[in-house]
Design an enzyme around this catalytic site. Sequence first.
Site, PDB file in Angstrom:
ATOM      1  N   ILE A 189       0.854  -1.191   0.000  1.00 29.76           N
ATOM      2  CA  ILE A 189       0.000   0.000   0.000  1.00 29.76           C
ATOM      3  C   ILE A 189       0.895   1.249   0.000  1.00 29.76           C
ATOM      4  O   ILE A 189       0.608   2.218  -0.694  1.00 29.76           O
ATOM      5  CB  ILE A 189      -0.941   0.013   1.230  1.00 29.76           C
ATOM      6  CG1 ILE A 189      -1.686  -1.312   1.384  1.00 29.76           C
ATOM      7  CG2 ILE A 189      -1.909   1.187   1.156  1.00 29.76           C
ATOM      8  CD1 ILE A 189      -2.560  -1.721   0.238  1.00 29.76           C
ATOM      9  N   GLY A 190       1.971   1.200   0.797  1.00 30.98           N
ATOM     10  CA  GLY A 190       2.900   2.326   0.809  1.00 30.98           C
ATOM     11  C   GLY A 190       2.471   3.464   1.724  1.00 30.98           C
ATOM     12  O   GLY A 190       2.706   4.637   1.433  1.00 30.98           O
ATOM     13  N   ASN A 240       5.619   3.211  14.182  1.00 28.57           N
ATOM     14  CA  ASN A 240       5.874   2.228  13.123  1.00 28.57           C
ATOM     15  C   ASN A 240       7.313   2.403  12.647  1.00 28.57           C
ATOM     16  O   ASN A 240       7.598   3.256  11.802  1.00 28.57           O
ATOM     17  CB  ASN A 240       4.885   2.437  11.975  1.00 28.57           C
ATOM     18  CG  ASN A 240       5.098   1.444  10.852  1.00 28.57           C
ATOM     19  OD1 ASN A 240       5.988   0.588  10.924  1.00 28.57           O
ATOM     20  ND2 ASN A 240       4.302   1.551   9.811  1.00 28.57           N
ATOM     21  N   CYS A 294       7.919  -0.578   8.721  1.00 29.26           N
ATOM     22  CA  CYS A 294       7.149  -0.842   7.503  1.00 29.26           C
ATOM     23  C   CYS A 294       8.074  -1.302   6.386  1.00 29.26           C
ATOM     24  O   CYS A 294       9.030  -0.606   6.044  1.00 29.26           O
ATOM     25  CB  CYS A 294       6.387   0.398   7.040  1.00 29.26           C
ATOM     26  SG  CYS A 294       5.489   0.091   5.499  1.00 29.26           S
ATOM     27  N   ILE A 316       3.989  -8.619  15.362  1.00 25.90           N
ATOM     28  CA  ILE A 316       5.074  -8.135  14.506  1.00 25.90           C
ATOM     29  C   ILE A 316       4.491  -7.350  13.339  1.00 25.90           C
ATOM     30  O   ILE A 316       3.287  -7.458  13.062  1.00 25.90           O
ATOM     31  CB  ILE A 316       5.925  -9.316  13.938  1.00 25.90           C
ATOM     32  CG1 ILE A 316       5.018 -10.273  13.172  1.00 25.90           C
ATOM     33  CG2 ILE A 316       6.701  -9.975  15.015  1.00 25.90           C
ATOM     34  CD1 ILE A 316       5.725 -11.422  12.462  1.00 25.90           C
ATOM     35  N   GLY A 374      -0.749 -12.616   7.184  1.00 24.97           N
ATOM     36  CA  GLY A 374      -1.616 -13.788   7.142  1.00 24.97           C
ATOM     37  C   GLY A 374      -1.013 -14.982   7.862  1.00 24.97           C
ATOM     38  O   GLY A 374       0.018 -14.871   8.535  1.00 24.97           O
ATOM     39  N   GLY A 432      -0.062 -11.386  13.924  1.00 26.53           N
ATOM     40  CA  GLY A 432       0.612 -12.064  12.814  1.00 26.53           C
ATOM     41  C   GLY A 432      -0.070 -13.389  12.544  1.00 26.53           C
ATOM     42  O   GLY A 432       0.232 -14.387  13.196  1.00 26.53           O
ATOM     43  N   GLY A 433      -1.043 -13.372  11.650  1.00 25.94           N
ATOM     44  CA  GLY A 433      -1.680 -14.616  11.231  1.00 25.94           C
ATOM     45  C   GLY A 433      -2.745 -15.152  12.150  1.00 25.94           C
ATOM     46  O   GLY A 433      -3.137 -16.315  12.043  1.00 25.94           O
TER      47      GLY A 433
END
Lengths: 286, 219
Positions: free
Chosen positions: A53-54, A109, A112, A166, A192, A218-219
Amino acid sequence: MLLNASGCLDALTAPDVARSLDAFVTKTVTPLPREGNAPARIAETDVGMLNAIGLANPGIDRFLTRNLPQLEKLGVPFWVSVGGFQTDDYADICSRLDDHAVVSAIELNVSCPNVEAPVESATQIVAAARLATRKPLWAKLSPAAPDVGEVAQAAQAAGVDGLSLINTLRGLKLDARTLRPALGPGQGGLSGPALKPIALAAVASCYRATGMPIVGMGGIQTGLDALEFIAAGAQHVALGTVLFADPDAPARIRMELHAAAAEHGWNSYDDAYAVAHEESLSLRTT
Amino acid sequence: MRRERLSVVANESVGPYTLLRVARGSLEPGRPGQFFMLEAPGRVLPRPMSLCLAPRAELAFLIDPIGPGTRALCALERGETLQVLGPLGNGFDVEVERPLLVGGGIGIAPLPYLAQQLPGAPAVLGFRSDWHAEAAELVPNAQVCVEPVLVTQLIPDGMDVLACGPEPMLEAVRRVAPAAQLAWEAPMACGYGACYGCAVEIDGQLRRLCVEGPVLHAA
């Protein structure tokens, strides 16, 4: 506490989903507006997805004048995720958020994978942000560091109140037909189910290294997944990719979490906190 | 925003495509051009599909089995269930004077339902082969062309164009019909404005298709 992973929800377009959480975490806000990356921005993988997405966001000025009042009206406690490209960026945004009582906490953050990494180290960013705000400060770390526990200790020493673990890990998907990257910018952040064991390891390592409050993510797809994060040392859990497939996931996972705790004979899932460390043999090899 | 587990009623072949019919449950069919997120069995993300038809008590989706998610959807059998979220996004504006439906390939998917709300409206459809063109039977009053003839060669002047198809076709349509309503496509993770993944660049501007589209006015 059940939260969303930053970037995985927009409370203003999906207010009901935000209200089903204990607290909402905004997408990362940067000093200037960012349109984000050119498409394609997402691609599914076999056990996860990639995004690039950035850090699309309105920038701190418009965030404060436009988004903040609307978020306040939602009535959900919220954390603001803060990003930047140098230490001063983080400090400036933190100091501007400091006066707004409605902001419950700030998540830095510093990890990223879709933007150029901050030039300065996470420790300096935390130290500068600490001087700029009295709000609870959480550092969102990447599991890509050689020793995430060491990074966590440094962040703790610099004055952070908790850790978000994470962020996504950088990944690449090629289009099977053209053998070219499926994402516009090339690489992206993997999220995911594929992340779960990596995230659990990071949570366990950082818990052992610091004993600090941790938001584990995380998932997580089920209540049992969430219980595993709590057992590994997370006080709170956050949902990311699962929200895309299932906007009703918060209510479902909360129910499953209570049921999973009850199966262990616990009255509350808090009783599972860090139990994985009581049997340290299984973790000592990490 | 409503999500419900629905049962497959039938799975019918239409040329290379599959018309997946599911019991509607309490979901509304929405407006033509709106879409639903369909759980793709065994996959991490659901798939966005515009509504093709709304038979009594059903929702029907036309699916091209081109990847693991769409193949999993096309393999669903009667009685199996899947989570469906919708309707989502903005559909076509049917308050037009001289409607012309324009579709290309799997992009004809929303046109049968659109045609029901614009009775008698003509359609022009383009396909890459006669086999693919079998799907034209779903759209009434359709003139069909097969490559190398292009659908844009069949668009008369002065029509209110409502189009769906691959991006190069949409770009060509807007050149001959600048006021056209165009239904765009992009990979989507959520369909409800959470992920910002479905941005497409149109005239140098990034638009989030799930909440701003998928139907956008060309001009």
